[in-house]
Enzyme design. Sequence first.
Site, mmCIF file in Angstrom:
data_model
loop_
_atom_site.group_PDB
_atom_site.id
_atom_site.type_symbol
_atom_site.label_atom_id
_atom_site.label_comp_id
_atom_site.label_asym_id
_atom_site.label_seq_id
_atom_site.Cartn_x
_atom_site.Cartn_y
_atom_site.Cartn_z
ATOM 1 N N ASP A 1 -11.671 62.549 -12.201
ATOM 2 C CA ASP A 1 -10.661 63.158 -13.124
ATOM 3 C C ASP A 1 -11.316 63.029 -14.849
ATOM 4 O OD1 ASP A 1 -8.901 64.268 -11.337
ATOM 5 O OD2 ASP A 1 -7.567 62.356 -11.603
ATOM 6 N N LYS B 1 -2.194 62.777 -17.686
ATOM 7 C CA LYS B 1 -2.598 63.924 -17.033
ATOM 8 C C LYS B 1 -1.667 64.316 -16.063
ATOM 9 C CE LYS B 1 -5.657 63.609 -13.840
ATOM 10 N NZ LYS B 1 -4.301 64.172 -12.538
#
Length: 291
Positions: free
Chosen positions: A139, A12
């Site tokens: 996240d 990410k």
Amino acid sequence: MTLFLRERAPAKINLTLHVVGRRADGWHELESLVAFSRGGDALSLEVDAPLRLTVEGPTAAQAGEIGDNLVLRAARHFAENVESARLGAFHLVKRLPVAAGVGGGSSDAAAALRLLARANGLEADDPRVRAAAEKTGADVPVCVGAKARMMSGFGEKLGAPLDLPPLVALIVNPREPLETRRVFAQMNVAPGTATGYGPHPAIGPGMAPGDFFEALRKGRNDMEAAACRLAPIVGDVLAVLSAAPGVRFARMSGSGATCFALFRDCKSAARAKKAILRANPGWWVKSCMLG
């Protein structure tokens, strides 16, 4: 017949990361444009085997205690939300650096939730999967979809997926772990206050490439300065990337120490990768497309 399922757990990358403020309960409020690589860790599931996790790979030694791994936490939260859930034995091939600002553990946990959703006949966007993701980590919800989008709040507010223009990237980690909590502590944002650093540039669907890159350059990573104070090598990585021929711009991802640069073409990124590894053979350097 034994059923094996497999998922990738991509890196990410926070193309932007604005720290809006800090809530009274201590959580930091963020606005971030997130994109994902096509490669990363790999996770497999042996369905209906006893719940367990094994880990191997280049960065497995830095992944911490098995019992604390987010893959197992995600599985337990899934079982809490899905009645009579089918679980199983996970095997993780760990390639992404740890405590690096690329969401490796969160992406692993998200891959575990996607695998469990498939094993139980659920869609990845099922509310029960989303609830398990939110319980597992800030996240994890954005990593479940693993698509470029805006995220805000402490990670629970997700915008619609975005079709970004081709993003040729070089991702560099100097192999110096940097814990998110330490970077936030260094920023010293008082609970219940706003930072006032400035609004996030508008990012929306259908933007022309030129407009998109102009908006992206107006964005920031508000954790960058604090990370550089804790780990000065972050500044070195940014300087090296910024000086590479063909670079559009360079920025830190997440809370660091990983940084990335976007390039005009694949050849420029490949040349930069070769030069960086020649000068810094101990660094972790990957070229990729982001989306």
